[in-house]
Scaffold this active site. Structure first.
Site: not given
Ligand code: GRF
Length: 195
Positions: A110, A112, A139, A148
């Site tokens: 992912n 973020h 990140s 997260d």
């Protein structure tokens, strides 16, 4: 894994990170292929890009499902049909259940817009400014059950300017996102190929 890594990209909106990854994957700098785009929003801007590029895009409207799990069953079907090895969440604004994330452990990443573990969650740019932060960034991380959370793969930093607004800061961070995600993808693909 000896064959090219089959990549799916999840997005919910304009999809600029998805498009950046698509262009990066097209360069074939690592053995990976963009096989599926998937969005939970029928009005996502990024769908147009997929159509123009001839990329398969699954549109699975989360509002059509009573539960997160039911929505994810449908996502899983699309991912299985496309024989996906690696999922890149790129501005995908749905929380995924721990069961889904655990199923894809180390094969789902992912991006973020903060220097995690600082500023998990939404409105990161405004929160950094409200705190008088001097540094911000983005990140790319392996996903874990907690939102997260997970091992960091790449981070990029920007300085916060005195006259920044959430919008100006977001724009500066987004440029770094577009550098960070391809870099992280290459690292993850190489890890998958080596294991
Ligand atoms: C990016 O800032 C991403 O980090 C965040 O949402 C934004 C999505 O932008 N989660 P885009 O759809 O990739 O253009």
């Amino acid at each position: 894994m000896t064959q090219a890594v089959r990549v799916a990209i999840l997005f919910s909106g304009r999809g600029s990170n998805m498009q950046t990854l698509a262009h990066h994957l097209a360069k074939q700098s690592v053995p990976a292929t963009f096989v599926l785009a998937l969005t939970n929003r029928p009005d996502a801007g990024g769908i147009e890009f997929c159509q123009a590029q001839g990329v398969d895009c699954a549109v699975i409207d989360h509002k059509a499902f009573d539960t997160r799990a039911a929505f994810e069953v449908e996502m899983q079907k699309a991912l299985d049909t496309a024989r996906v090895d690696l999922i890149c969440a790129a501005g995908f604004m749905r929380l995924l259940t721990p069961a889904f994330v655990t199923h894809w452990r180390d094969r789902i990443i992912n991006i973020h817009p903060s220097l995690l573990p600082a500023y998990k969650g939404l409105n990161t740019h405004a929160r950094v400014l409200a705190d008088g932060g001097k540094e911000h960034g983005c990140s790319v991380h392996y996903m874990r059950a907690e939102m997260d959370d997970g091992p960091i793969i790449v981070q990029k930093r920007v300085r916060v300017h005195n006259d920044d607004t959430p919008e100006s800061l977001a724009a500066r961070v987004l440029k770094q996102e577009h550098l960070a995600y391809p870099e992280a993808l290459d690292i993850v693909v190489k890890n998958l190929i080596d294991n």
